[in-house]
Enzyme design. Structure first.
Site, PDB file in Angstrom:
ATOM      1  N   ASP A 187     -11.870   2.423   3.432  1.00 17.57           N
ATOM      2  CA  ASP A 187     -12.173   0.976   3.046  1.00 17.57           C
ATOM      3  C   ASP A 187     -13.675   0.613   3.586  1.00 17.57           C
ATOM      4  O   ASP A 187     -14.433  -0.007   3.341  1.00 17.57           O
ATOM      5  CB  ASP A 187     -11.950   0.096   4.718  1.00 17.57           C
ATOM      6  N   LYS A 219       0.929  -1.108   0.297  1.00 15.79           N
ATOM      7  CA  LYS A 219       0.086  -0.083  -0.211  1.00 15.79           C
ATOM      8  C   LYS A 219       0.476   1.407   0.138  1.00 15.79           C
ATOM      9  O   LYS A 219       0.689   1.932  -0.910  1.00 15.79           O
ATOM     10  CB  LYS A 219      -1.272   0.055   1.067  1.00 15.79           C
ATOM     11  N   GLN A 269      -5.085  -1.977   9.988  1.00 12.63           N
ATOM     12  CA  GLN A 269      -4.507  -3.291   9.340  1.00 12.63           C
ATOM     13  C   GLN A 269      -5.307  -4.700   9.991  1.00 12.63           C
ATOM     14  O   GLN A 269      -4.927  -4.654  10.830  1.00 12.63           O
ATOM     15  CB  GLN A 269      -3.400  -3.427   9.015  1.00 12.63           C
TER      16      GLN A 269
END
Lengths: 359, 359
Positions: free
Chosen positions: A186, A119, A163
């Site tokens: 997200d 990422k 995460q």
């Protein structure tokens, strides 16, 4: 035995796509030679997953007239990243703002470290600034939340990822709920999912993997309105939001899950299938309506003595069989996989634009 | 011409069930005499809606062997009200708390006034205290919100309803969002809908009409897990939450809507149908799988010269035709209708129990 390798569907989740309880019967491939299918050649033979018997594979290999068009996720994700990079540069030039993405990693899982590193690299490539906090495995929930709150208040951060999975002693829901909904790139907050489900409401962010599936359909000119669509799997991070997105695009949507009695029959009614079951080669050729479009979210390891790693990755859809029935299909790897990070970058840019009212 | 009479699906909404764009073809009734259907006689002939030709009606009237079981919403709602009354009394005796429901009515629509009056009467009947605010049509959004905030802070109020529709100059979303989610007994908040959609999450409140549909299925012993279910209509207040509830109960759910190309074919695949389309007699006998369970949410006025009012109310489902094919069906009126207020009372009690931690 293949290791437990899973794709990073959530953009923050590591392994939350729960497998079905199906056992997949091995049976002869059912060819449908009478069916008219667009005659685009397979882009890459290296993606063949060999789910069927060797004789069937040989038959497929010779049946080049009925190969489905390959939906190339690598190519589309590259296009999207280029578009994001262009917009990031324009925004910086126009108002001096650089979008920022913060990632919080707790513990030292190798797979999570890899995802976070990827990422970070992807952010750098498009000009998004990345912020990272690494906390030890034995951190407290409060420590994690403290960092989230700091990022919530930091005007240079426009997206926050925690995460997953988190260490077992932490309450995931409490931690995720601490992320400011305006920075929840997200898109997992129930408020976002609720808005996705409702007519006349729009979520602030759409979860990255389902958004990537839709983007593949859009960019390949697949008509969705009025089509029958089946989503296999109903996870919070892929299946359910994918179904809600197809529904918002006016498809007639059915969800197949572990309690569905006749998944093959239901799936065969669909013009568009998004499979996010997490079961290798679950969807055989006989499950597929001739001419259907197959979006395969599964990335499943299967034993492979010929591979130096001892395993290879295959999708939920039996690729060779599908190629002879479907009109288009995403390969594994190289289909939906690369789209998740591209959509995360897109969501982060979108967030920065919204916060700074930049059109 | 029949007047615009609609049922109060939302418990607070007056007329938000948008009709489909279908025109319903009139054709001969298709009897399926070979089908085995439970032989329970029709409870009340007065509910016949006469959607088919007179000869077909005569045929149905003589075909008593294949009549579906009637799911009596009046009876079930009476049972629920009795249960709520019992729990309200126990709670008062144990901790001295009386559940309270506040209703805010803006303007002077006759239908809204009737709904509010009915809710008040229903509250009184089970021992729930009702609070009412009536505001003139030309009130400002701020005045309405001021009253909502007062009820939010009033510990004797456990549920708040804003009767819909609101006058056109008001922003419905702003007003509904002002209701504290812990008192949102209508369950329309996107956060509630999101939790309904997600695995492992539960909403604080389930919207009243869909909850009533599920309660009818449960109390009639209809197995939901593993069954195919179709919901016709996808409104925020009935169709979508009904689909999410069936999905949470492990049915394989499809949603039929105005863009569905073959609604008849899709509906005929279902073991359970919840129809919330708002179109009189949309669902003909030929749409129904033999033995299916039909839950009819529609309450549609149709012209009727024989009625003193000049119209009568019928459901979305052609009742006489359905009776010869389905195994069970809700009548209109007297099916889902009475369940909405019963569920509102149940949600208000639930809220009071949660706020006071009373089990």
């Amino acid at each position: 035995m293949a290791p437990s390798v899973m794709s990073d569907f959530s953009s923050s989740a590591t392994a939350r796509l729960l497998p079905f309880r199906y056992t997949v019967p091995i049976r002869a491939v059912q060819f449908q030679p009478s069916v008219s299918i667009p005659l685009t050649p397979l882009r890459s033979r290296s993606t063949l997953s060999r789910c069927c018997s060797s004789s069937a594979v040989a038959a497929v290999a010779t049946n080049t007239d009925t190969f489905a068009k390959v939906i190339d996720g690598k190519l589309v994700s590259k296009q999207i990243k280029d578009e994001v990079a262009g917009e990031v540069a324009s925004m910086k030039e126009a108002i001096g703002v650089v979008p920022g993405l913060a990632v919080i990693l707790v513990g030292s899982r190798k797979d999570s470290q890899t995802y976070v590193r990827n990422k970070k690299k992807a952010c750098e490539a498009v000009g998004i600034k990345s912020y990272e906090v690494n906390l030890p495995e034995d951190s407290t929930e409060e420590e994690v939340i403290k960092h989230i709150l700091e990022f919530n208040n930091d005007p240079s951060v426009h997206g926050i990822l925690v995460q997953l999975p988190l260490p077992r002693h932490m309450n995931e829901e409490n931690i995720l709920n601490a992320v400011n909904i305006e920075k929840d790139v997200d898109g997992f907050h129930p408020l976002n999912i609720g808005r996705l489900a409702m007519q006349g409401r729009d979520p602030l962010f759409v979860p990255c993997t389902p958004k990537g599936c839709m983007e593949l359909l859009y960019r390949h000119g697949v008509e969705i309105k009025g089509k029958r669509a089946v989503v296999i799997g109903r996870s919070n991070i892929v299946g359910m939001p994918a179904a809600l997105l197809l529904q918002k695009a006016n498809a007639t949507v059915s969800i197949v899950h572990s309690h569905t009695k006749n998944p093959e029959e239901v799936t065969r009614q669909a013009d568009i299938v998004i499979s996010a079951a997490g079961v290798a080669n679950l969807v055989r050729g006989s499950w597929i309506k001739p001419g259907a479009v197959m979006i395969d979210v599964g990335i499943n390891p299967v034993d492979d003595a010929e591979s130096s790693r001892g395993y290879r990755l295959v999708g939920d859809v039996c690729y060779e069989e599908a190629c002879t029935v479907a009109s288009a299909i995403t390969p594994v790897p190289g289909g939906v996989g690369p789209m998740t990070i591209a959509m995360l970058l897109s969501n982060t840019l979108e967030s920065a634009k919204r916060i700074h009212n930049f059109k």
